[in-house]
Design a protein around this motif. Structure first.
Motif, short mmCIF file in Angstrom:
data_model
loop_
_atom_site.label_atom_id
_atom_site.label_comp_id
_atom_site.label_asym_id
_atom_site.label_seq_id
_atom_site.Cartn_x
_atom_site.Cartn_y
_atom_site.Cartn_z
N LYS B 111 0.82 -1.20 0.00
CA LYS B 111 0.00 0.00 0.00
C LYS B 111 0.86 1.26 0.00
CE LYS B 111 -3.76 2.11 2.58
NZ LYS B 111 -2.99 3.27 3.07
N GLY B 112 2.03 1.16 0.60
CA GLY B 112 2.94 2.31 0.66
C GLY B 112 3.32 2.84 -0.71
N GLN B 113 3.34 1.97 -1.70
CA GLN B 113 3.67 2.41 -3.05
C GLN B 113 2.57 3.33 -3.60
OE1 GLN B 113 6.54 1.47 -5.08
NE2 GLN B 113 7.24 1.12 -3.01
N ASP B 115 0.53 5.06 -1.64
CA ASP B 115 0.63 6.27 -0.82
C ASP B 115 1.68 7.21 -1.40
OD1 ASP B 115 -1.23 5.41 0.95
OD2 ASP B 115 0.17 4.84 2.53
N ALA B 116 2.86 6.64 -1.70
CA ALA B 116 3.95 7.48 -2.17
C ALA B 116 3.59 8.14 -3.49
CB ALA B 116 5.23 6.65 -2.31
N SER B 117 2.99 7.38 -4.40
CA SER B 117 2.75 8.00 -5.70
C SER B 117 1.57 8.97 -5.65
CB SER B 117 2.60 6.95 -6.80
OG SER B 117 1.49 6.17 -6.59
N TYR B 118 0.55 8.65 -4.84
CA TYR B 118 -0.52 9.64 -4.66
C TYR B 118 0.04 10.91 -4.04
CZ TYR B 118 -4.37 6.30 -5.48
OH TYR B 118 -5.25 5.41 -6.02
N SER B 119 0.90 10.74 -3.03
CA SER B 119 1.36 11.92 -2.29
C SER B 119 2.21 12.84 -3.16
CB SER B 119 2.13 11.49 -1.05
OG SER B 119 3.40 11.02 -1.42
N LEU B 120 2.77 12.28 -4.25
CA LEU B 120 3.56 13.13 -5.14
C LEU B 120 2.67 13.85 -6.16
CD1 LEU B 120 6.49 10.65 -5.68
CD2 LEU B 120 6.70 12.93 -4.70
N GLY B 121 1.37 13.58 -6.08
CA GLY B 121 0.45 14.28 -6.98
C GLY B 121 0.07 13.48 -8.20
N LEU B 122 0.52 12.23 -8.29
CA LEU B 122 0.13 11.42 -9.45
C LEU B 122 -1.33 11.01 -9.32
CD1 LEU B 122 3.36 11.00 -9.46
CD2 LEU B 122 2.86 8.95 -10.73
N SER B 123 -2.01 10.94 -10.47
CA SER B 123 -3.41 10.50 -10.45
C SER B 123 -3.45 8.98 -10.30
CB SER B 123 -4.10 10.91 -11.74
OG SER B 123 -3.54 10.16 -12.81
N TYR B 130 2.89 4.07 -13.91
CA TYR B 130 4.33 4.27 -13.70
C TYR B 130 4.86 3.56 -12.46
CZ TYR B 130 3.78 7.82 -17.23
OH TYR B 130 3.50 8.47 -18.40
N VAL B 131 3.99 3.26 -11.51
CA VAL B 131 4.49 2.71 -10.25
C VAL B 131 4.00 1.28 -10.02
CG1 VAL B 131 4.48 2.99 -7.75
CG2 VAL B 131 4.66 5.00 -9.22
#
Lengths: 268, 213
Positions: B111-113, B115-123, B130-131
């Motif tokens: 789930k952290g992956q 979290d990390a990509s959402y938190s960077l602003g990715l949709s 990408y992740v």
């Protein structure tokens, strides 16, 4: 009386005054936030405001809701009551556009790094600037290299996360968040998963970030860090703010018994 | 058992491999769509995908082959070769299994992956592209190869609808020469070599990809 009214009706703040007002306005305003998961009440009415350039440290025992609170700020968690305003934008999980805008302005660093294992350090860092801000590859990499150099990681740009030490991973994670040029940085226990000898390099990076004027909210038990750079320490207990104040006030003269216990526990 | 007959069997093996390769590629495309439908928040898509997967997983491949073989001419008035029918059946059948493989591979990403990509602003879609998916595909490769192996073995069923691949050739040779054991023995050996080779490839890739991540 008459003249006063006249002045009021024609009064327009100058650009400089507007700038001043904007600056003194809190960049993050958390008001009456409540959150629960089913029967479990996690946050019971939290009020915090953070001004530009301030460093706020949140501490408390595990389960006190500090991580959840942090994750509410950039909408990784939802909350049921209250409001969180980030840079004039209301954080509301139902408004996707707002949420993405907030996330662009707020960087977060996780306890477990959450680096992307299939990408090397530089791709980890440039992914978001390229996809979200549509910066071209060369520019993004130049900026990433600049940030990596500041972190002392220039030689690690091609390394995959698996070959980095914990401290290096966390510094890459900080760089990744900084690459989006955020207004606020959130840190969720950034040193808790690190071996003791690596904690210092991460804290040093955070301290230098704070000294450059970054607005930061840090969940940590590193009281040395708090003493060094925090403007305010908030002690969270069972979902409420039990006590808050400057490091001096809190360390030297804690008002609540629970705060005292907690500090004794941590400082010894 | 002459060399010519062995060569004939090998030619049949190549046909079987070709059909299975086509089947798994098309099955991957369809299975991927099904897995995304399954993971989407839209209830209807969810249910459709679930029903499809369960139907194809919980009925025998042989019956599916027959249904397609006899069903296509009756329902759509299309007369096709056994080759096309075999390919369609392989695709539909494998896509159900592949959908499950992709679903669990995507679900297996921490789930952290997200979290990390959402938190960077990715949709959501960017995060997926990408992740999540690049990691999920790596996880999915070994089970996909297993799926390929099991498909190769069950492709022998297609001989029953008259699809001329290795098993069909073996039965033809057998009925002409009345030599059961050496024909079937050689056929089994060819299957074994193909499947064993693929399994080895699978475990090699598994090791390689582990280090790569």
């Amino acid at each position: 009386m008459r003249s006063e009214r006249k002045v009021n009706s024609f009064y327009r703040p100058s650009a400089k005054e507007i700038e001043y007002i904007m600056k003194s306005e809190p960049i993050i305003k958390i008001q009456g936030v409540h959150k629960w998961f089913g029967d479990l009440y996690v946050l019971k009415g939290i009020d915090i405001s953070v001004n530009k350039g301030e460093v706020v440290v949140i501490c408390g025992v595990s389960g006190s809701g500090k991580s959840t609170l942090l994750r509410c700020i950039n909408a990784l968690e939802t909350f049921q009551k209250g409001s969180i305003i980030v840079d004039g934008l209301s954080v509301n999980a139902n408004n996707r556009k707002f949420v993405r805008e907030v996330r662009k302005r707020v960087g977060i660093v996780f306890q477990n790094f959450n680096l992307f294992p299939h990408l090397n350090a530089i791709d980890n860092i440039t992914l978001a600037p390229r996809q979200v801000k549509k910066v071209n590859k060369r520019e993004a990499e130049q900026q990433a290299m600049k940030l990596l150099a500041q972190m002392g990681l220039s030689d690690k740009k091609k390394s995959y996360p698996i070959s980095l030490s914990g401290g290096q991973k966390q510094r890459v994670a900080i760089t990744r968040a900084l690459a989006m040029d955020p207004m606020v940085m959130l840190f969720d226990e950034p040193t808790s998963a690190l071996d003791p000898e690596m904690i210092k390099e991460v804290l040093d990076a955070m301290i230098s970030l704070a000294q450059k004027g970054m607005t930061m909210i840090v969940v940590t038990h590193e009281m040395g860090f708090a003493k060094c750079v925090a403007n305010k320490i908030i002690f969270l207990d069972q979902g409420v703010i039990l006590e808050e104040g400057s490091p001096q006030e809190l360390f030297e003269n804690p008002k609540h018994k629970r705060t005292k216990e907690f500090l004794n526990h941590i400082l010894t | 058992m002459t060399w010519m007959r062995v060569l004939l069997l090998l030619r049949g093996a190549v046909v079987a491999l070709e059909v299975c390769t086509l089947g798994i590629i098309l099955g991957c495309v369809l299975g991927f769509c099904l897995s995304l439908m399954r993971l989407s928040k839209i209830k209807t898509l969810n249910m459709l995908s679930l029903i499809y997967v369960e139907l194809f997983r919980d009925s025998p491949l042989l019956i599916q082959l027959f249904l397609i073989f006899y069903g296509l001419p009756i329902l759509f008035k299309v007369q096709t070769s056994a080759l096309v029918v075999a390919t369609i059946a392989m695709t539909l059948n494998s896509s159900a299994y592949i959908a499950e493989i992709f679903k669990s591979a995507i679900g297996g990403i921490m789930k952290g992956q997200w979290d990390a990509s959402y938190s960077l602003g990715l949709s959501h879609l960017q995060s997926l592209r990408y992740v999540i998916l690049p990691q999920a595909f790596r996880i999915a490769i070994p089970p996909l190869i297993n799926q390929f192996v099991s498909m190769l073995k069950s492709s022998s069923l297609a001989s029953i609808i008259g699809f001329v691949e290795i098993t069909k050739l073996a039965t033809m040779i057998r009925s002409r020469t009345f030599t059961t054991f050496d024909v079937l023995g050689v056929t089994a050996a060819i299957y074994f070599v193909m499947c064993y080779g693929l399994s080895r490839l699978g475990s090699y890739l598994e090791k390689r990809l582990e280090i790569g991540t």
